[in-house]
Design a protein around this motif. Sequence first.
Motif, mmCIF file in Angstrom:
data_model
loop_
_atom_site.group_PDB
_atom_site.id
_atom_site.type_symbol
_atom_site.label_atom_id
_atom_site.label_comp_id
_atom_site.label_asym_id
_atom_site.label_seq_id
_atom_site.Cartn_x
_atom_site.Cartn_y
_atom_site.Cartn_z
ATOM 1 N N ILE A 130 0.922 -1.334 0.064
ATOM 2 C CA ILE A 130 0.068 0.026 -0.045
ATOM 3 C C ILE A 130 0.899 1.372 -0.165
ATOM 4 N N VAL A 131 2.023 1.181 0.857
ATOM 5 C CA VAL A 131 2.841 2.446 0.645
ATOM 6 C C VAL A 131 3.435 2.614 -0.525
ATOM 7 N N THR A 132 3.951 1.788 -1.158
ATOM 8 C CA THR A 132 4.690 1.732 -2.215
ATOM 9 C C THR A 132 3.729 2.319 -3.507
ATOM 10 N N LEU A 133 2.442 1.881 -3.150
ATOM 11 C CA LEU A 133 1.636 2.562 -4.298
ATOM 12 C C LEU A 133 1.210 3.814 -4.302
ATOM 13 N N THR A 134 1.145 4.268 -2.987
ATOM 14 C CA THR A 134 0.249 5.337 -2.516
ATOM 15 C C THR A 134 1.127 6.823 -1.851
ATOM 16 N N VAL A 135 2.255 6.456 -1.488
ATOM 17 C CA VAL A 135 2.949 7.411 -0.848
ATOM 18 C C VAL A 135 3.725 8.099 -1.871
ATOM 19 N N ARG A 136 3.498 9.630 -1.940
ATOM 20 C CA ARG A 136 4.116 10.416 -2.836
ATOM 21 C C ARG A 136 5.120 11.311 -2.451
ATOM 22 N N ALA A 137 6.296 11.594 -3.325
ATOM 23 C CA ALA A 137 7.307 12.502 -2.680
ATOM 24 C C ALA A 137 6.351 14.108 -2.502
ATOM 25 N N PRO A 138 7.564 14.629 -1.521
ATOM 26 C CA PRO A 138 6.792 16.129 -1.209
ATOM 27 C C PRO A 138 6.921 16.887 -2.439
ATOM 28 N N LYS A 139 6.219 18.074 -2.425
ATOM 29 C CA LYS A 139 6.486 19.093 -3.286
ATOM 30 C C LYS A 139 7.372 20.100 -2.728
ATOM 31 N N MET A 140 8.158 20.990 -3.618
ATOM 32 C CA MET A 140 8.819 22.134 -3.086
ATOM 33 C C MET A 140 7.873 23.351 -2.810
ATOM 34 N N VAL A 141 8.190 23.942 -1.745
ATOM 35 C CA VAL A 141 7.497 25.129 -1.087
ATOM 36 C C VAL A 141 8.343 26.281 -1.205
#
Length: 392
Positions: free
Chosen positions: A381-392
């Motif tokens: 589940i983590v491999t398929l759903t966790v996404r890298a953060p966006k730059m702010v």
Amino acid sequence: MERGLKTLLPLALGVLTAEAALGLVNNFALVLYVKDHLGLSARFAGRAISLFLLVEMLAKAPGGHLSDKLGRKPLLLFAMALAALVPASLPFVAALEPHLIVPLRIIDGLAFGCFWPAAVAAIADAAPPGRRAEAMSIFYLAYVLGIALGPPLGSLSFWTGRLDAPFITASLLLLLSALFFGLSPTGGKGGIVKVGPPLQKEGDRRSAATAPIWAILLVTALQSMGIIALVSILPLLAEHVYGLKRETMGLFFFGPAVLVGLFAPFLGRLADRMGEERAVKVGLLLVTALMWAFTQARHPIHVGVVATALALAYMLAVPAWLSIIASVGGERHKGMALGGMGTVQGLGAMIGPLLGTDLWERGHLLPLYATAITFTLSLLIVTLTVRAPKMV
């Protein structure tokens, strides 16, 4: 520990002493007192523990909301003061009527239901910018060491010859926890003063890694259920499968916990440098592989080595995972979000002992495989759903 993170020390010590008290009562003293002194069945003690977990689970989301509204420190002090009354009074109340343990456990569950979301949110509040995973590793270190200290402290307290000694010890630990929380630096309502330098340069700040709420809920429940299913029968595994004696098994598991504690700050810093997404995925991959290896270990030395490596890998993943959870509600509703996650975690914790003990009766190794399966599903589940953060 650097200057910025040193301000987390009172919070971490408060968590450690509170968890040691809880582990002493729930995992050691209560079942012995109920069975050997009151003459009731171990099943009654188990139901009392399950009732505590149920009330704690239901209280976590409201407790998190209260910590957002009233502030972390006031709620932590209230929760620890209330919780300290329960162990000290339990032997006296139970001597009058054993079934009065039930309302005491309800009070205990309410206190700890308020405690956990406020404590986790306070540490997340205090984390220096860009170092939240490292701060969460300090929290988890305190949690692990508290779990490890509970049973040894219970054994030592019995040397006094007093049957109520473990409960008095637990109350003293909870009062000590309140003292540590009282020493923590407070900010505004619902906050702790943020201190310390960020790891990233200005202009390179990142938002937290993200995941769908359903994935966070499901993974949290799966991990809680799998871990507690294994922990619930760990003494039986140690005695009947690994050949350890009851007098030494507590020290056997305490050693790896201390070793993990020594590496926890480094692993938290590593998780921050790797980024939350990568730390969670790599950590869970290692945990899953080691958990399957754990199912094949039989010799105590092999078990100790694999268990230590597994705990170290989990220490890499869990602070980053807690950091992702803490970002779900935003700054204004962080406590409520963590309380909601705590409720789901509590649900998994309630199912875990039922699953672990039932599988144990069907086959002594089945709980190990069940835990390995829960981590495998979590990794997927983590491999398929966790996404890298966006730059702010």
